[in-house]
Design a protein around this motif. Structure first.
Motif, short mmCIF file in Angstrom:
data_model
loop_
_atom_site.label_atom_id
_atom_site.label_comp_id
_atom_site.label_asym_id
_atom_site.label_seq_id
_atom_site.Cartn_x
_atom_site.Cartn_y
_atom_site.Cartn_z
N PHE A 147 0.83 -1.20 0.00
CA PHE A 147 0.00 0.00 0.00
C PHE A 147 0.87 1.26 0.00
CE2 PHE A 147 -3.97 -2.23 1.45
CZ PHE A 147 -4.77 -1.72 0.45
N ILE A 148 1.85 1.30 0.89
CA ILE A 148 2.72 2.48 0.96
C ILE A 148 3.53 2.62 -0.33
CG2 ILE A 148 4.66 3.52 2.17
CD1 ILE A 148 2.13 3.63 3.79
N GLY A 149 4.09 1.51 -0.79
CA GLY A 149 4.93 1.57 -1.99
C GLY A 149 4.16 1.96 -3.23
N PHE A 150 3.01 1.33 -3.46
CA PHE A 150 2.24 1.65 -4.66
C PHE A 150 1.64 3.05 -4.59
CE2 PHE A 150 2.20 -2.99 -5.39
CZ PHE A 150 2.53 -2.99 -6.73
N GLN A 151 1.25 3.49 -3.40
CA GLN A 151 0.73 4.85 -3.28
C GLN A 151 1.80 5.88 -3.63
OE1 GLN A 151 -1.65 5.60 0.18
NE2 GLN A 151 -1.36 7.81 0.10
N ALA A 152 3.02 5.64 -3.15
CA ALA A 152 4.12 6.55 -3.50
C ALA A 152 4.41 6.49 -5.00
CB ALA A 152 5.37 6.18 -2.70
N LEU A 153 4.38 5.29 -5.56
CA LEU A 153 4.64 5.13 -6.99
C LEU A 153 3.60 5.86 -7.83
CD1 LEU A 153 6.28 3.72 -9.26
CD2 LEU A 153 4.70 1.79 -9.04
N VAL A 154 2.33 5.72 -7.46
CA VAL A 154 1.26 6.37 -8.22
C VAL A 154 1.35 7.89 -8.09
CG1 VAL A 154 -1.24 6.66 -8.34
CG2 VAL A 154 -0.28 4.38 -8.11
N ASN A 155 1.68 8.38 -6.89
CA ASN A 155 1.78 9.82 -6.69
C ASN A 155 2.94 10.42 -7.48
OD1 ASN A 155 3.25 12.11 -4.93
ND2 ASN A 155 1.04 12.31 -4.68
N ILE A 156 4.13 9.87 -7.30
CA ILE A 156 5.31 10.41 -7.99
C ILE A 156 5.19 10.19 -9.49
CG2 ILE A 156 7.81 10.21 -8.22
CD1 ILE A 156 7.94 9.48 -5.29
N GLY A 157 4.67 9.04 -9.90
CA GLY A 157 4.47 8.79 -11.32
C GLY A 157 3.48 9.76 -11.95
N GLY A 158 2.43 10.12 -11.21
CA GLY A 158 1.47 11.07 -11.74
C GLY A 158 2.04 12.47 -11.87
N ILE A 159 2.84 12.88 -10.90
CA ILE A 159 3.43 14.23 -10.95
C ILE A 159 4.44 14.34 -12.08
CG2 ILE A 159 4.89 15.85 -9.67
CD1 ILE A 159 3.54 14.85 -7.12
N THR A 160 5.21 13.29 -12.30
CA THR A 160 6.22 13.31 -13.36
C THR A 160 5.66 12.87 -14.71
OG1 THR A 160 6.90 11.06 -12.72
CG2 THR A 160 8.09 12.90 -11.72
N ARG A 161 4.35 12.64 -14.78
CA ARG A 161 3.65 12.26 -16.01
C ARG A 161 4.07 10.88 -16.51
NH1 ARG A 161 0.83 15.99 -18.75
NH2 ARG A 161 1.27 14.98 -20.73
N ALA A 162 4.60 10.05 -15.65
CA ALA A 162 4.85 8.66 -16.02
C ALA A 162 3.58 7.83 -15.90
CB ALA A 162 5.94 8.06 -15.12
N LEU A 163 2.62 8.30 -15.10
CA LEU A 163 1.33 7.65 -14.91
C LEU A 163 0.25 8.73 -14.91
CD1 LEU A 163 2.20 5.17 -11.99
CD2 LEU A 163 1.79 4.55 -14.38
N PRO A 164 -1.01 8.35 -15.05
CA PRO A 164 -2.07 9.35 -14.91
C PRO A 164 -2.10 9.91 -13.49
CG PRO A 164 -2.90 7.35 -15.96
CD PRO A 164 -1.54 7.03 -15.45
N MET A 165 -2.31 11.21 -13.37
CA MET A 165 -2.41 11.82 -12.05
C MET A 165 -3.74 11.47 -11.43
SD MET A 165 -0.76 13.44 -9.87
CE MET A 165 -1.19 13.97 -8.22
N THR A 166 -3.69 10.99 -10.19
CA THR A 166 -4.91 10.48 -9.56
C THR A 166 -5.34 11.28 -8.34
OG1 THR A 166 -3.58 8.97 -8.22
CG2 THR A 166 -4.38 8.15 -10.34
N GLY A 167 -4.49 12.13 -7.81
CA GLY A 167 -4.90 12.95 -6.68
C GLY A 167 -4.67 12.32 -5.32
N ILE A 168 -3.92 11.23 -5.23
CA ILE A 168 -3.62 10.66 -3.92
C ILE A 168 -2.33 11.28 -3.39
CG2 ILE A 168 -4.79 8.50 -4.46
CD1 ILE A 168 -2.10 7.21 -4.89
N THR A 169 -2.14 11.18 -2.09
CA THR A 169 -1.03 11.86 -1.43
C THR A 169 0.22 10.99 -1.42
OG1 THR A 169 -1.81 11.00 0.69
CG2 THR A 169 -2.56 13.19 0.04
N LEU A 170 1.34 11.64 -1.11
CA LEU A 170 2.62 10.94 -0.96
C LEU A 170 2.77 10.56 0.51
CD1 LEU A 170 5.22 10.03 -2.37
CD2 LEU A 170 6.20 12.26 -1.85
N PRO A 171 2.86 9.27 0.83
CA PRO A 171 2.87 8.85 2.24
C PRO A 171 3.99 9.50 3.05
CG PRO A 171 2.60 6.96 0.78
CD PRO A 171 2.92 8.13 -0.09
N PHE A 172 3.63 9.97 4.23
CA PHE A 172 4.54 10.56 5.21
C PHE A 172 5.14 11.90 4.77
CE2 PHE A 172 4.92 5.92 5.88
CZ PHE A 172 4.40 5.84 7.15
#
Length: 540
Positions: free
Chosen positions: A463-488
């Motif tokens: 959960f922590i790892g994928f949430q960080a991956l989705v957040n950073i990937g969305g900001i850098t445009r590697a993934l669609p931006m989803t609006g979830i936060t970066l853990p911690f």
């Protein structure tokens, strides 16, 4: 590093030192923007290290831990700071003629000495600090950590959770149903996501049923497990996706997909099933991606628009909007596209002048459409990309960036703000810290004594790892931006509390693993010659 209180205190002192340097950078940045920093807020933030130090001694001395390792309108404040920066730039670079044309005093261009400027006084009082969410959210997060650790370190509690996992999931659906009714655009209670903590009971429920069924899943026909073994598992896995789909929370759906896939891979170790499961997940993801692709991209492949049409009809407009923003964000969609037409018409209804301009000619309508697209959707990710690019390798410097031009930079887009001021180096530090966290979680899962805690540890880490991956990937445009936060890292309410609760659970599992190893080392085990060696499969 050994698990000693002195080691943890040394790390904390280093962090405090870095934070003091950071606060000095913030102080200079505030002066540049014409503001005076609040010593009350700085003191409040530094005082948070007191309970953290207390946690160190509570875990090491009290619990004998043996494991491994809003007071004002933010939009208005951002606008005021941006205006101050703009006026400072005009003062430093514009000549007398330009200033006079703008209605300003015709003074010559000269550098502004911030030490001579009179900043706007800070109005952050002690009463505001005591009633601010920035004060209470970390306190509640520390409490969630302590509660999660205290319960999950007990075998009796884990046994109860494992036995009642299905009931826990059903009870979790009740408040989620209320959130579906009261939410708007994926948010509720202002701009928060109060369903963040539901990740923990959903994880416990899926881990519980997978622990009970993973042996039966080994009985397969041509690599496919029996339906009576798969159907309960699929039903339990689908439960969180239904409310999150209704909530239009695409980010949580991605995180749950990654976490549940990880749990299945950990529990089932037969290659035919693993390939079948991963292939099924990849197929579903491919269908969703094809359905969400922009029309101009679909038209390049024969028959793809026909295949994607039924998927598009089922996908929420928010998901299609996110994919267009990811793949072609700088090219606004046509106002006639179904998922964009509603937002476009709503923007025109709020501004009659803009509607009049759009009705003048097709060219003017296209110009208005571009303005609406960037104002409502594309401005935030575009500014984030510009901020990361301007940071380069080492960044602009602490406090010298412009995070206020990125809406909600302290939450969803905190990685962009860090990368702008600290550059690629600062971003890599965050990624390295997350990798260390995930590595520690993987080690905890590998050392787990039973399948239930193994799955829980792996799921929490995922959960922590994928949430960080989705957040950073969305900001850098590697993934669609989803609006979830970066853990911690992000300033999030329920997200931060959930992350600390997950951390407490992982540390409890790590403590149990170390305690078992110490107990095994002190107690020699005698096995009769004819007695088979049996590994524990459930919480003892």
């Amino acid at each position: 590093m050994k698990n000693r209180a002195s080691s943890h205190l040394l790390v904390l002192f280093l962090i405090v030192g870095f934070e003091v340097v950071g606060y000095y950078g913030l102080h200079r940045a505030a002066l540049i923007r014409g503001y005076e920093t609040s010593w009350v807020a700085a003191g409040r933030d530094l005082l948070f290290y007191v309970p953290i130090v207390g946690f160190v001694f509570w875990l090491t001395r009290g619990m004998k831990f043996a494991g491994n390792y809003n007071a004002r309108n933010k939009a208005e404040a951002r606008a005021q700071k941006t205006t101050a920066l703009r006026m400072r730039f005009i003062q430093e670079t514009y000549d007398e003629q330009k200033k006079q044309l703008m209605g300003l005093p015709p003074t010559p261009a000269r550098p502004v000495n911030i030490d001579e400027e009179q900043p706007r006084e800070a109005d952050y009082s002690v009463s505001k600090a005591l009633t601010s969410g920035a004060t209470w959210i970390p306190i509640f997060s520390f409490a969630c950590f302590a509660i999660a650790y205290s319960f999950c370190v007990r075998d009796g509690f884990l046994q109860w959770v494992q036995r009642n996992s299905f009931i826990i999931v059903l009870l979790t659906l009740i408040p989620l149903a209320g959130a579906v009714v009261t939410s708007s655009a994926g948010k509720a209670i202002g701009n928060m996501t109060p369903w963040e903590p539901s990740k923990i009971p959903f994880l416990l429920g899926f881990a519980g049923i997978l622990t009970a069924r993973y042996k039966d899943l080994a009985r397969t026909y041509w690599g496919i497990p029996r339906a009576r073994d798969v159907i309960p598992l699929v039903a339990m896995a689908a439960m969180p996706f239904i409310p999150f789909f209704a909530l239009k929370d695409f980010g949580q759906m991605l995180v749950f997909s990654g976490a549940y896939t990880t749990l299945y891979l950990v529990a089932v170790r037969r290659w035919p099933q693993l390939l079948l499961f991963v292939g099924s997940v990849a197929l579903v993801a491919s269908i969703l991606v094809v359905g969400a692709l922009p029309h101009d991209v679909q038209e390049r492949v024969p028959f793809l628009p026909t295949l994607a049409r039924p998927v598009q009809a089922a996908l929420p407009a928010r998901i299609q909007q996110r994919f267009h923003l990811w793949l072609d964000g700088f090219d606004p969609p046509s106002p006639e596209i179904s998922w964009w037409k509603k937002d476009y018409d709503e923007a025109l209804s709020r501004d009659p002048r803009m509607r009049e301009l759009a009705e003048q000619s097709p060219a003017m309508r296209n110009s208005v459409n571009v303005d609406v697209w960037f104002d409502r959707v594309a401005f935030q990710p575009a500014q984030a990309v510009f901020g990361i690019a301007s940071g380069k390798t080492t960044g602009r410097g602490l406090g010298l960036g412009f995070p206020e031009v990125i809406p909600v930079a302290d939450s969803d887009y905190i990685y962009a703000a860090v990368s702008e001021e600290m550059g690629l180096a600062g971003g890599l530090i965050i990624i390295l810290a997350l990798i260390i966290f995930v590595s520690a979680g993987v080690r905890t899962a590998l050392d787990a004594r039973d399948m239930f805690t193994k799955l829980c540890s792996a799921g929490l880490t995922a959960f922590i790892g994928f949430q960080a991956l989705v957040n950073i990937g969305g900001i850098t445009r590697a993934l669609p931006m989803t609006g979830i936060t970066l853990p911690f890292v992000s300033h999030g309410g329920f997200s931060l509390m959930t992350s600390f609760a997950m951390l407490g659970m992982l540390m409890a599992f790590s403590h149990r693993n170390a305690h078992d190893l110490q107990l095994a080392a002190r107690t020699p085990v005698r096995i009769a010659p004819d007695e088979p060696i049996k590994a524990p499969e459930a919480v003892q």
